[in-house]
Design an enzyme around this catalytic site. Structure first.
Site: not given
Ligand SMILES: *Cc1c(COP(=O)(O)O)cnc(C)c1O
Length: 377
Positions: A180
């Site tokens: 991210k």
């Molecule tokens: C990455 C992601 C999540 C979950 O995040 P984590 O930190 O991996 O638990 C939820 N929704 C979307 C759309 C994501 O891309």
């Protein structure tokens, strides 16, 4: 190998994390409050609550809204499983709706059609980093007294009609997973303008205890009450220290993501049969992902050729209604979301991260064009 996403860890990140490791508090200490305040300020929110994943952020949002058994939560078909699972964690029912055909964002018409007296919330996913149609979604939420939640895990830094993701919905959830925009290893955040919801989430992330360790230390007492079913969703001080240094570089990194997106759009304009997802004039895109469509019949071969030639493409996402869990638990079925299912045959996520160099961008585009030509031959 050029990956589809990669974290950027620099000397100041390492120094901040090491310093936090030597500090008196490794968790529930001052770095948590510092990261929360900096993050709230960055996205223009009144409150930010740090948790240890994006999934925990979504779960905390559902719990703060008192969503539970008998409640429906509307979610889009094109998203990561956690968007739907946060409703299931609370005993509620995710209702999967199709997306619109251009940007693959939750379709407000289908949301409206899915609302029933059981509906409590809409979770809008700003897929790839493109904000959803918030004017329509807000109108639906207001008309039916629903909470509007944003899964903003792709959208740190995005704006919609000048407003930042993080200050638009009632609650906005972020992830700090390495792929991210901002990385704390694992981590997440929820932002809100509602002090009561923020307090509920602070309690929930720490077992719903009436007073946390620091408060008990300050007051010298040992007593606390466990008021509800909570979790340990706390983010450590080391991770928050990393979050603070990472956050300071977000604007620069976001500018680079946008520059890369322009670079892709310019170069791909000359490549037949590749169509990047369009960007609306009302938004500033955060470009977590750069998603293109290629002809369905060529997609698998293009994917495999690119992977074999060192370009880490990916596919985001297999529509929720095609997954076993939702077929088994919700009665979802193939054919429920025709727009998402058709798009799923065509989409490819190309490499996108601030450290991607211009030569690598050229390489990705050249290899994509060659793979497509070969697949069509
Ligand atoms: C990455 C992601 C999540 C979950 O995040 P984590 O930190 O991996 O638990 C939820 N929704 C979307 C759309 C994501 O891309």
């Amino acid at each position: 190998m050029i990956p589809y996403a990669r974290q950027q860890i620099e000397a100041d990140d390492v120094a901040a994390m090491v310093a936090a490791l030597r500090a008196p508090f490794l968790t529930t200490g001052p770095k948590v409050a510092e990261f929360e305040a900096a993050f709230a300020d960055h996205v223009g929110a009144d409150h930010a609550v740090a948790v240890n994943s994006g999934t925990a952020a979504l779960h905390a949002a559902m719990q703060a809204l008192s969503i539970g058994p008998g409640d429906d939560v509307i979610v889009p078909a094109i998203t990561f499983a956690a968007t739907a699972n946060c409703a299931l964690f609370q005993g509620a029912t995710p209702v999967i709706v199709d997306v619109e055909a251009e940007r693959l964002l939750i379709d407000p018409e289908r949301v409206e059609a899915a609302v029933t007296p059981r509906t409590r919330a809409i979770i809008a996913v700003d897929y790839a980093g493109h904000p959803c149609a918030y004017d329509e979604l807000r109108a639906i939420a207001e008309a039916h007294h629903l909470a509007l939640v944003t899964d903003g895990c792709h959208a740190l830094g995005a704006r919609w009609r000048g407003r930042q993701v993080g200050e638009i919905a009632d609650l906005t959830c972020f992830s700090f997973h390495p792929v991210k925009h901002l990385c704390t290893g694992e981590g997440g955040m929820v932002t809100t303008a509602d002090a009561r919801l923020a307090a509920a989430m602070r309690s929930f992330r720490s077992h719903c205890m009436s007073r946390d360790f620091c408060e008990r230390e300050r007051s010298g007492g040992w007593e606390y009450d466990v008021t509800d079913l909570g979790f340990n969703y706390r983010l450590t001080d080391m991770q928050c220290a990393l979050g603070v240094t990472q956050l300071a570089k977000q604007s620069e990194w976001l500018a680079r993501r946008r520059e890369l997106a322009r670079g892709y759009r310019d170069r791909l304009a000359g490549v037949p049969l590749v169509r990047p997802l369009p960007e609306s004039a009302a938004v500033e895109h955060a470009y977590h992902l750069f998603v293109v469509r290629v002809p369905a019949g060529a997609r698998r071969q293009v994917f495999e050729r690119l992977r074999a030639s060192g370009v880490g493409v990916n596919v985001h996402y297999r529509p929720l209604n095609l997954h076993t869990i939702y077929q088994r638990r919700l009665g979802a079925a193939k054919g429920d979301c025709p727009v998402a299912e058709a798009a799923y045959q065509e989409i490819l996520s190309l490499p996108m991260y601030p450290g991607l160099r211009d030569e690598e961008l050229d390489e990705v585009v050249d290899k994509l064009a060659a793979a497509l030509a070969e697949a069509r031959a």
